[in-house]
Design a protein around this motif. Sequence first.
Motif, short mmCIF file in Angstrom:
data_model
loop_
_atom_site.label_atom_id
_atom_site.label_comp_id
_atom_site.label_asym_id
_atom_site.label_seq_id
_atom_site.Cartn_x
_atom_site.Cartn_y
_atom_site.Cartn_z
N HIS A 198 0.83 -1.22 0.00
CA HIS A 198 0.00 0.00 0.00
C HIS A 198 0.86 1.27 0.00
CE1 HIS A 198 -3.19 -2.78 0.52
NE2 HIS A 198 -3.03 -2.99 1.82
N LEU A 199 1.81 1.32 -0.94
CA LEU A 199 2.64 2.51 -1.14
C LEU A 199 2.62 2.86 -2.62
CD1 LEU A 199 6.42 1.57 -1.12
CD2 LEU A 199 4.62 -0.13 -1.26
N SER A 200 3.23 3.97 -2.97
CA SER A 200 3.24 4.43 -4.36
C SER A 200 4.66 4.64 -4.84
CB SER A 200 2.45 5.75 -4.51
OG SER A 200 1.09 5.55 -4.22
N ALA A 201 4.90 4.29 -6.12
CA ALA A 201 6.21 4.51 -6.76
C ALA A 201 6.07 5.61 -7.81
CB ALA A 201 6.69 3.21 -7.40
N ILE A 202 7.07 6.48 -7.85
CA ILE A 202 7.06 7.60 -8.79
C ILE A 202 8.40 7.65 -9.53
CG2 ILE A 202 7.16 10.12 -8.92
CD1 ILE A 202 4.37 9.05 -8.65
N THR A 203 8.35 7.87 -10.85
CA THR A 203 9.57 8.02 -11.66
C THR A 203 9.73 9.48 -12.06
OG1 THR A 203 9.18 5.81 -12.60
CG2 THR A 203 10.79 7.21 -13.72
N ASP A 204 10.93 10.05 -11.80
CA ASP A 204 11.14 11.46 -12.14
C ASP A 204 11.70 11.61 -13.54
OD1 ASP A 204 13.82 10.79 -12.04
OD2 ASP A 204 14.31 12.08 -10.34
N ASN A 205 12.12 12.83 -13.88
CA ASN A 205 12.62 13.11 -15.24
C ASN A 205 13.96 12.44 -15.52
OD1 ASN A 205 10.37 14.75 -15.71
ND2 ASN A 205 11.42 16.58 -14.95
N ASN A 206 14.69 12.03 -14.47
CA ASN A 206 16.00 11.41 -14.64
C ASN A 206 15.97 9.90 -14.45
OD1 ASN A 206 17.29 13.98 -14.98
ND2 ASN A 206 17.13 14.29 -12.76
N ASP A 207 14.80 9.31 -14.53
CA ASP A 207 14.62 7.86 -14.41
C ASP A 207 15.01 7.33 -13.03
OD1 ASP A 207 13.27 6.56 -16.37
OD2 ASP A 207 14.98 5.50 -17.18
N LYS A 208 14.85 8.16 -12.02
CA LYS A 208 14.99 7.70 -10.64
C LYS A 208 13.60 7.43 -10.08
CE LYS A 208 19.36 9.94 -9.43
NZ LYS A 208 20.06 10.85 -8.48
N ILE A 209 13.49 6.35 -9.31
CA ILE A 209 12.20 5.93 -8.77
C ILE A 209 12.17 6.17 -7.27
CG2 ILE A 209 10.66 3.95 -8.43
CD1 ILE A 209 11.77 2.79 -11.04
N TYR A 210 11.11 6.83 -6.80
CA TYR A 210 10.96 7.21 -5.40
C TYR A 210 9.86 6.38 -4.76
CZ TYR A 210 13.83 11.26 -6.62
OH TYR A 210 14.86 12.08 -7.05
N LEU A 211 10.20 5.78 -3.61
CA LEU A 211 9.27 4.95 -2.85
C LEU A 211 9.19 5.48 -1.42
CD1 LEU A 211 10.70 1.55 -4.09
CD2 LEU A 211 8.44 2.40 -4.67
N PHE A 212 8.03 5.95 -1.04
CA PHE A 212 7.87 6.51 0.30
C PHE A 212 6.84 5.71 1.10
CE2 PHE A 212 5.20 9.36 2.96
CZ PHE A 212 6.12 9.56 3.98
N GLY A 213 7.15 5.53 2.38
CA GLY A 213 6.18 4.97 3.31
C GLY A 213 5.72 3.58 2.96
N GLY A 214 4.46 3.30 3.28
CA GLY A 214 3.89 1.99 3.08
C GLY A 214 3.80 1.21 4.38
N GLU A 215 3.03 0.16 4.36
CA GLU A 215 2.83 -0.67 5.55
C GLU A 215 3.80 -1.84 5.51
OE1 GLU A 215 -0.94 -2.75 7.85
OE2 GLU A 215 -0.96 -2.62 5.67
N PHE A 216 4.53 -2.04 6.60
CA PHE A 216 5.47 -3.16 6.66
C PHE A 216 4.72 -4.49 6.61
CE2 PHE A 216 8.06 0.12 8.88
CZ PHE A 216 9.16 0.10 8.02
N VAL A 217 5.24 -5.42 5.82
CA VAL A 217 4.67 -6.76 5.74
C VAL A 217 5.21 -7.63 6.87
CG1 VAL A 217 4.45 -8.81 4.29
CG2 VAL A 217 4.33 -6.54 3.25
N ASP A 218 6.43 -7.39 7.27
CA ASP A 218 7.06 -8.16 8.35
C ASP A 218 6.43 -7.77 9.69
OD1 ASP A 218 8.65 -9.55 10.07
OD2 ASP A 218 10.56 -8.70 9.37
N ALA A 219 5.79 -8.73 10.32
CA ALA A 219 5.06 -8.45 11.57
C ALA A 219 5.99 -8.18 12.75
CB ALA A 219 4.14 -9.63 11.90
#
Length: 451
Positions: A198-219
Amino acid sequence: MNNYFKPFRLEHYRFLDERKQVWSSGTNHTNDTFFSSLALPTEEQECTIRIIFFLFNLILKLTIKKVIVEINCQQNDIPMERNFHTATLIDEKIFFFGGKSKEGSTNDFFYLDKLKKIDKKKGTLPFVNLNDKSLNIPKHYGATTTSFGELKDSIFFFGGDMGKSISSSELAFSFNITQLEWKNITISQGMIPDRRRHLSAITDNNDKIYLFGGEFVDATKPFDNSNEMNVFDTILNNWTIGKNGPLGRKGYTATFLPRTKEIIYIGGYGENAFANITNTTTNPPEPRYLHTAVFTNDERIIIFGGVGTIETKLPIVISTEIPVLNYYVVLNTNTLEWYHGVPNSLDRVPYVGHTATLINDFMFVAFGSIYSTDKPFNNDILIYKIGDYANFTEVFTTEDPPDPSKKIIFIVGAVISALFSIIIGFIGIKIRNKFVKYPGERPPVFIMSEP
């Protein structure tokens, strides 16, 4: 011996053979009345017959082709209902992957081709099944994807809940639409992030991908949601850690603004509270999470769906199961002002676990969960024609409505072409008849006596 009848029968058989007809050789015709009824057609009649047969064959072929196309469309695999899948746009094709249904998680992989005719009233949607390409990816839900590459022809896949599979080797994958193959992401350096959902991935103009936050799967993690920013360089194949966010959250949306090179994060849920919908905006909507967001050509962010109604009964409980009142809200990124659509009917409309993809002026809202006890999963794709401000209209086809003036022009052109063809054909026959000794008539029969 009858000197007249015998050669006349030979001439008659020759005439029938030229017309590709078959007569029984045992038939005994004994009078001239039979032969006079088989007089040759004139050139004009023959030309008319040929035109009629040509048009008949053309109509027959087109009808058969249409039936075959409709049958093929009906034979397309209809994906089963699902939620928390991913959707990635490449070359006007929406690639859907994974998700969760009544049967559990899946690794279904298919795409919807916008380049083909889409008309929900006339048949099924043009899905293309790619399940044979995703057999090496575990079943999952809650992952995130984004397109990358110089041509934006590849899919980056990260995370998701894969059940018992928590291996880092099954954390990130890539798929190229030309090679049609999923591959593990090879890391040259950097620390591999924790698996989240449940997080979002974003690609910028330089082909870098940003991943912020999200819910940990590891309990075993001490807290539920991450506030970490992980950055993957698709050119160098390495991971770095960016500036962490102020509050760990899940179910938010992230939208990249190419002109200003900013990422707008909207909504989310974490630490038993909703995150601010956005900061420093005018007339913001109610808090929500697990919604979707698309970015328009005129720099608006369209938010669709989400949960997060706050109950006011004592004791005060923040609900994460009830849909928001207004499914459709729009943020003008230039003025930071919100526009609110008319509250929707909840019938048929997914509010959570769906995806939204914008192609030109059409927004495709796919699958997800419906606020209903008898049908929690949605197996439909809603198509919305996007207007200005917060205006939108549900449509059933992506084709423009027919223009009556164009139809009239087509009919007039067809009539003129037909008349022109008839005139040319008539002139051609007249010219030909000048050089033919017996135009349109059967040549006379010359009787030869037996020696």
